[in-house]
Design a protein around this motif. Structure first.
Motif, mmCIF file in Angstrom:
data_model
loop_
_atom_site.group_PDB
_atom_site.id
_atom_site.type_symbol
_atom_site.label_atom_id
_atom_site.label_comp_id
_atom_site.label_asym_id
_atom_site.label_seq_id
_atom_site.Cartn_x
_atom_site.Cartn_y
_atom_site.Cartn_z
ATOM 1 N N SER A 41 0.989 -1.378 -0.345
ATOM 2 C CA SER A 41 -0.173 -0.451 0.184
ATOM 3 C C SER A 41 0.827 1.311 0.374
ATOM 4 N N THR A 100 4.797 3.259 -5.093
ATOM 5 C CA THR A 100 3.773 3.919 -6.015
ATOM 6 C C THR A 100 4.306 3.142 -7.558
ATOM 7 N N ARG A 119 -0.975 1.645 -8.752
ATOM 8 C CA ARG A 119 -1.577 2.409 -7.518
ATOM 9 C C ARG A 119 -2.294 3.639 -7.861
ATOM 10 N N THR A 120 -3.342 4.258 -7.362
ATOM 11 C CA THR A 120 -4.333 5.080 -8.031
ATOM 12 C C THR A 120 -4.308 5.696 -6.061
ATOM 13 N N GLY A 121 -4.102 6.115 -5.365
ATOM 14 C CA GLY A 121 -5.001 6.841 -4.473
ATOM 15 C C GLY A 121 -4.779 5.194 -3.749
ATOM 16 N N THR A 122 -5.904 4.936 -2.864
ATOM 17 C CA THR A 122 -6.147 3.428 -2.082
ATOM 18 C C THR A 122 -6.326 2.348 -3.222
ATOM 19 N N ASN A 123 -6.693 2.192 -4.257
ATOM 20 C CA ASN A 123 -7.478 2.023 -5.145
ATOM 21 C C ASN A 123 -6.250 1.334 -6.150
ATOM 22 N N TRP A 124 -6.071 0.189 -6.841
ATOM 23 C CA TRP A 124 -4.872 -0.443 -7.973
ATOM 24 C C TRP A 124 -5.903 -0.034 -9.449
ATOM 25 N N GLU A 166 -10.213 -2.100 -5.194
ATOM 26 C CA GLU A 166 -10.296 -1.199 -4.159
ATOM 27 C C GLU A 166 -10.101 -2.049 -2.488
#
Length: 392
Positions: free
Chosen positions: A167, A170, A196-201, A218
């Motif tokens: 988590s 990047t 990874r884009t924020g808390t999502n993949w 997510e």
């Protein structure tokens, strides 16, 4: 004197029959599935004799010797011995294998020495009788490999993943060498890319440089959310129909802080190529288990077993087989671990003849025969003396 000779002769005949039964038992000491027998002896009829002098002080019964009746079979289970041959079978229990010979007669055996004929039918090795399976309607059918010689290919439908997507990174993560199979059994190697884009993949499934499908995974508290844990895409291999695929992350996929290295990997997929039959074995329930070169297994027919209510319901017919003297006393079922027992693969049941008991019985028969012979000899000598007295 003549009556005495007759009595002695009855003993000679009876002990001779007893010796024959013992000889048959010992001769079959190593015969698989053989059941030993014992001969039934019985005294013959009697006549009444009165005392001399014209006055009856009592009556005595005079016997007329011994006779023999039917043999009694001992159906006690013999020792089970391993052979290493998967099609050697033994019943650990009361059940009998059911056979159908070339004339269509149903017979029963404890000697499970089987093989597949050139036609792919499971048969008894000694005489080619077919091994029976119950058809579920009170009848029998053979056990054949005809429809099991090949195992068709199956197109991949689900790709299951496991591992951790860190988590804190990047960097894009990649799962390479994802093998899937199309409907013809041909394999295709795909690659899963995760960014990874924020808390999502953001996920992309690729065939070479071509994107096959995409989706978003997510996480909540380190676990995939129910809504995104399974992502459906459609993959169209060249020259093949569309393949619906489900990317399943619901099992052992997590997202925790663990550096920059992902451990995400394919755990399993449910497709396979076509395979040919590599082995055929029998399990403990008597079910045919077929193994293929594509690592798949398929179950076939289940061997029927029979049992009887009384030993008098079975009659030996040779070749380690029995027929039903009273069909109503026989019952058909399958290996259940209880009423009919279980089937042991790679083992055979040996003869249940107790050699020490046979030797003990042999001595008794020998002594009885010698004694009866002596009675005949003595009675004959007395008769000769009587003739000599008369001639004088």
């Amino acid at each position: 004197m003549l009556d005495t000779i007759y009595v002695g002769m009855s003993g000679l005949m009876s002990y001779s029959n007893g010796l024959r039964v013992i000889a048959n038992n010992t001769a079959n000491l190593n015969t698989p599935g053989f059941k030993g027998s014992s001969l039934q002896f019985a005294d013959m009829f009697y006549s009444n004799s009165e005392s001399s002098g014209g006055q009856t002080f009592g009556q005595g019964q005079v016997g007329y010797g011994v006779t023999t009746y039917a043999t009694s079979m001992n159906f006690k289970q013999g020792e089970l011995r391993k052979t290493g041959n998967d099609l050697d079978l033994a019943v650990d229990g009361t059940g009998f294998f059911v056979l159908r010979n070339a004339e269509g007669q149903i017979q029963y055996t404890r000697a499970g020495q089987f093989e597949f004929s050139p036609q792919g039918v499971l048969v008894n090795r000694s005489d080619g009788s077919e091994v029976m399976s119950s058809d579920g309607a009170g009848g029998f059918t053979n056990i054949s490999l005809d429809q099991f010689r090949t195992n068709d290919a199956k197109a991949t439908q689900t790709l299951s993943f496991q591992g951790n997507l860190p988590s804190t990174t990047t960097n894009a993560q990649t799962v390479s060498n994802i093998k899937v199979y199309d409907a013809s059994g041909a394999d295709h190697t795909l690659t899963l890319s995760a960014t990874r884009t924020g808390t999502n993949w953001a996920l992309k499934l690729m065939d070479g440089t071509t994107t096959v499908g995409s989706g978003t995974l997510e996480f909540a508290d380190g676990k995939p959310t129910d809504a995104t844990a399974k992502i459906s895409i459609t993959y169209k291999p060249t020259g093949q129909p569309d393949m619906p695929l489900v990317l399943d992350f619901s099992g052992e996929v997590r997202s925790f802080a663990s550096g920059d290295v992902s451990t995400l990997a394919l755990s399993k997929q449910d497709g396979y190529t076509a395979g040919s039959l590599s082995a055929a074995t029998i399990d403990g329930t008597g079910t045919l288990v077929l193994s293929y070169t594509n690592q798949q297994t398929v179950k076939g027919g289940q061997i029927a077993l029979a049992r009887f209510d009384s030993a008098d319901a079975a009659i030996a017919v040779g070749d380690n087989q029995f027929q039903a003297r009273d069909p109503s006393a026989w019952h058909i079922g399958v290996a259940d671990g209880k009423t009919f027992g279980v089937i042991r693969s790679g083992e055979i049941e040996l003869s249940n003849v107790d050699l020490s008991q046979q030797f003990s019985d042999l001595v008794i028969m020998q002594r009885g025969y010698q004694a009866s012979s002596q009675v005949v000899t003595t009675a004959n000598e007395m008769l000769q003396q009587l003739f000599q007295m008369k001639s004088k």
